[in-house]
Design a protein around this motif. Structure first.
Motif, mmCIF file in Angstrom:
data_model
loop_
_atom_site.group_PDB
_atom_site.id
_atom_site.type_symbol
_atom_site.label_atom_id
_atom_site.label_comp_id
_atom_site.label_asym_id
_atom_site.label_seq_id
_atom_site.Cartn_x
_atom_site.Cartn_y
_atom_site.Cartn_z
ATOM 1 N N HIS A 66 3.963 5.732 -5.345
ATOM 2 C CA HIS A 66 3.912 5.833 -6.810
ATOM 3 C C HIS A 66 2.858 6.861 -7.226
ATOM 4 O O HIS A 66 3.104 7.689 -8.121
ATOM 5 N N GLU A 67 1.714 6.819 -6.600
ATOM 6 C CA GLU A 67 0.633 7.769 -6.916
ATOM 7 C C GLU A 67 1.071 9.196 -6.579
ATOM 8 O O GLU A 67 0.817 10.132 -7.349
ATOM 9 N N ALA A 68 1.742 9.367 -5.434
ATOM 10 C CA ALA A 68 2.212 10.696 -5.039
ATOM 11 C C ALA A 68 3.265 11.209 -6.021
ATOM 12 O O ALA A 68 3.264 12.394 -6.376
ATOM 13 N N ALA A 102 0.835 -1.207 0.000
ATOM 14 C CA ALA A 102 0.000 0.000 0.000
ATOM 15 C C ALA A 102 0.868 1.254 0.000
ATOM 16 O O ALA A 102 0.573 2.224 -0.721
ATOM 17 N N ALA A 103 1.958 1.235 0.788
ATOM 18 C CA ALA A 103 2.855 2.390 0.825
ATOM 19 C C ALA A 103 3.518 2.595 -0.538
ATOM 20 O O ALA A 103 3.655 3.732 -1.005
ATOM 21 N N VAL A 125 4.214 19.500 -11.130
ATOM 22 C CA VAL A 125 5.416 20.196 -11.616
ATOM 23 C C VAL A 125 5.226 20.597 -13.077
ATOM 24 O O VAL A 125 5.560 21.715 -13.477
ATOM 25 N N ALA A 126 4.680 19.697 -13.872
ATOM 26 C CA ALA A 126 4.447 20.013 -15.291
ATOM 27 C C ALA A 126 3.466 21.173 -15.422
ATOM 28 O O ALA A 126 3.674 22.095 -16.226
#
Length: 159
Positions: free
Chosen positions: A67-69, A61-62, A77-78
Motif C-alpha cells: 500500500h505504501e509503495a 506487513a507485506a 507519477v503525479a
C-alpha cells in the motif's frame, strides 16, 4: 520427552524364558507410545501456531508495504506528469520564441528587399517615363504604316 535409557528398557526381558508367568496386567503399548509422542506433538503444534502467526504478520506487513509503495508510486507519477507539463510548456515557449525570431528576421529581410525594389523603381521611373511617349508615338506610327497600304482597297464592311 523420553530418555534413551527408558527407550532401551522396553526391550529388556522381564523374566527368564520358560514357563508362562503368572498373569499380570498387560503393557499398554499404544498408551506408552502416546505418552512418548505427546510432548513432541505439542511442541510441533506450538511451532505450527507460531509459524501461522508469523505468516499472518508477514502478510500484514507485506500489505502495508505494498500500500505504501502504491501510494509512493502514485505520488511519483503525479510529480512526473506535472514536470512533463512544465517541460512541455517551457519547450513550447522556446519553440514559439524561435519561430517569432525567425518571422521577425524574415519580415526584416522582406522590408529590406521592398526598400531595394522601391529604390530601383524610383531610379528607373524617370527614364521610363521619358521613354513612354516615344514608344507610344512609335507604336502609333507603326499602326499608321500598316493601315496606309490598306487605304486604297475597299473595306469588307466589317466582315
Amino acid at each position: 520427552m523420553t530418555v534413551f535409557r527408558d527407550f532401551l528398557t522396553r526391550f529388556r526381558p522381564t523374566a527368564s524364558p520358560g514357563r508362562a508367568a503368572p498373569s499380570g496386567v498387560p503393557a499398554d503399548r499404544s498408551a506408552e507410545l502416546g505418552a512418548e509422542l505427546a510432548p513432541p506433538l505439542v511442541l510441533l503444534e506450538q511451532a505450527q501456531a507460531e509459524a501461522r502467526t508469523v505468516r499472518e504478520q508477514a502478510d500484514a506487513a507485506a500489505g502495508s508495504l505494498r500500500h505504501e509503495a502504491e501510494r509512493e508510486a502514485a505520488t511519483m507519477v503525479a510529480a512526473a506528469r506535472a514536470e512533463a507539463r512544465r517541460v512541455q510548456a517551457r519547450t513550447a515557449e522556446q519553440v514559439l520564441r524561435a519561430a517569432e525570431g525567425e518571422a521577425a528576421a524574415l519580415l526584416a529581410e522582406a522590408d529590406r528587399e521592398a526598400v531595394t525594389v522601391r529604390d530601383r523603381a524610383r531610379s528607373r521611373t524617370p527614364a521610363l517615363a521619358d521613354r513612354v511617349p516615344a514608344l507610344v508615338l512609335e507604336h502609333l506610327a507603326a499602326e499608321r504604316e500598316r493601315q496606309a497600304p490598306d487605304r486604297g482597297r475597299p473595306q469588307d464592311g466589317g466582315l
